[in-house]
Scaffold this motif. Structure first.
Motif, short mmCIF file in Angstrom:
data_model
loop_
_atom_site.label_atom_id
_atom_site.label_comp_id
_atom_site.label_asym_id
_atom_site.label_seq_id
_atom_site.Cartn_x
_atom_site.Cartn_y
_atom_site.Cartn_z
N LEU A 1 0.82 -1.20 0.00
CA LEU A 1 0.00 0.00 0.00
C LEU A 1 0.86 1.26 0.00
O LEU A 1 0.58 2.22 -0.72
CB LEU A 1 -0.92 0.00 1.22
N TYR B 1 -10.91 5.47 -2.39
CA TYR B 1 -11.29 4.35 -1.53
C TYR B 1 -11.56 3.06 -2.32
O TYR B 1 -11.28 1.96 -1.84
CB TYR B 1 -12.52 4.70 -0.69
N TYR C 1 -8.31 1.43 -2.86
CA TYR C 1 -7.84 0.86 -1.59
C TYR C 1 -8.55 -0.46 -1.28
O TYR C 1 -7.91 -1.46 -0.92
CB TYR C 1 -8.07 1.87 -0.46
N LEU D 1 -1.77 4.93 7.55
CA LEU D 1 -2.87 5.21 6.63
C LEU D 1 -3.82 6.23 7.25
O LEU D 1 -4.24 6.09 8.40
CB LEU D 1 -3.63 3.93 6.31
N LEU E 1 -9.52 1.50 7.62
CA LEU E 1 -8.07 1.52 7.42
C LEU E 1 -7.34 0.62 8.41
O LEU E 1 -6.11 0.47 8.31
CB LEU E 1 -7.54 2.95 7.52
N VAL F 1 -7.37 7.90 0.43
CA VAL F 1 -6.50 7.21 1.40
C VAL F 1 -5.06 7.63 1.13
O VAL F 1 -4.57 7.53 -0.01
CB VAL F 1 -6.64 5.68 1.29
#
Length: 372
Positions: free
Chosen positions: A5, A19, A22, A187, A273, A179
């Motif tokens: 990530l 999002y 993510y 995060l 998150l 994010v």
């Protein structure tokens, strides 16, 4: 997953990702994604429970519904379950069809679409005694064998796991929630003025207006998926079971913070998150959007029933067993408790709905629905 990530976010042009990107990563990355890992996810040893895993009667009742549909409608004997999980629902269906209509069973094809290799292996194991089983990783994968589909398409708690975009309203302006990483590499959420045309089009088409400080999830991936199903389906029925709200219900104050959340070891986690790649993420789906997106591709809306009422109409009370067994751990006692948990007021079924759509089916739906 954290390292991956950080790499994706740092390599992005703005140092942040939406999002839906993510969620795609933490849920579906082929190596690190939650659903793709070789670990138990459903049941006591996992992170969440589904209604189809509470009792095999859930599958038995749907098998009875499918049998009635195949007897009343001229349909190819093909069932396609999208997101088949551990295969328990499919087994209950096939066991019941084999018992009640052996001729149909011999002609029936049961296809499971499942992206998780772990769940595919569980399905193979639990369904090894049954015939007519097919497995594909995606609808696109299945389309290589079936350019068009004829039959019944079923899903249970599928769309609540689809990635969503997240927006909020502040000072009378709309923002997309992104994010990013803070200075310590953790995060965090960031806000940018909403410019995504697909999101803006969605809000306009669904006539959605947010109140101040309201958070809202936009299900673009779900819309795209149901539209593809409608195009792919030549003749048949689509049955979707999931929890969600109508556009009117989204306006209620209790939904102002949105519905995106996580489940980790059966505990609700407010922040999406937390525990990336180790936690299930879910949202309440948008029923009005499901219907209108289907209509764009030829799926006609038939009905939406609350799941507990659907199960009662389908005959769940017939499976409640009368007995005088004082042992609370007997099979009869356990089944009765499981069934009551599906239909009692305030049960999880009250939050679920069964949505039925069809294409190129000419039948008296009122008669069929009342016969359940």
């Amino acid at each position: 997953m954290i390292d991956y990530l950080k790499h994706v976010i740092s390599e992005s042009k703005t140092g942040q990702i939406p999002y839906d990107d993510y969620m795609n990563i933490v849920l579906y990355h082929p190596d690190f994604g939650y659903y793709m890992k070789q670990k138990e996810k459903i049941g006591k040893g996992g992170d969440f429970i589904t209604t189809s895993n509470i009792s095999n009667v859930f599958g038995i009742l749907f098998a009875d519904v499918f049998l009635k549909l195949f007897s009343k409608v001229e349909l190819k004997p093909h069932l396609c379950e999208i997101g088949g999980g551990n295969g328990r629902f499919a087994k209950a269906i096939l066991d019941q069809v084999h018992s009640k209509d052996p001729d149909l069973y011999d002609r029936l094809t049961y296809t499971l679409i499942e992206s998780s290799p772990y769940h595919q292996s569980l399905q193979q194991s639990i369904l090894e005694t049954h015939r007519g089983i097919e497995q594909f990783q995606s609808v696109e994968d299945m389309q290589k064998t079936y350019p068009e589909f004829n039959g019944i398409i079923f899903s249970n708690e599928l769309y609540d796991a689809f990635p969503v975009s997240v927006i909020e309203k502040h000072n009378n302006e709309l923002y997309e929630v992104m994010v990013a990483l803070d200075n310590e590499g953790k995060l965090v959420e960031r806000y940018i003025p909403l410019s995504n045309k697909a999101i803006l089009t969605y809000l306009e088409e669904q006539n959605i207006s947010l109140k101040e400080k309201q958070r809202f999830e936009v299900p673009l991936a779900m819309q795209e998926h149901i539209e593809k199903l409608g195009i792919w389906l030549n003749k048949g029925i689509v049955i979707t079971v999931d929890y969600g709200y109508t556009n009117e219900e989204w306006k209620l104050p209790e939904h102002s913070k949105g519905s995106l959340r996580g489940y980790y070891k059966h505990q609700l986690v407010e922040s999406a998150l937390e525990h990336p790649g180790e936690m299930d993420l879910t949202t309440h789906i948008h029923f009005d959007s499901l219907v209108t997106a289907g209509e764009k591709s030829g799926l006609n809306y038939v009905t939406k029933l609350r799941q507990d009422r659907f199960l009662l109409a389908a005959g769940i009370l017939d499976y409640l067993q009368e007995h005088h067994d004082t042992n609370p751990f007997s099979e009869k006692s356990k089944q009765n408790r499981a069934l009551r948990s599906l239909i009692m007021e305030g049960s999880m079924s009250a939050a679920f709905h069964v949505v039925i759509q069809e294409k190129n089916i000419s039948i008296a739906w009122d008669e069929i629905l009342t016969s359940w």
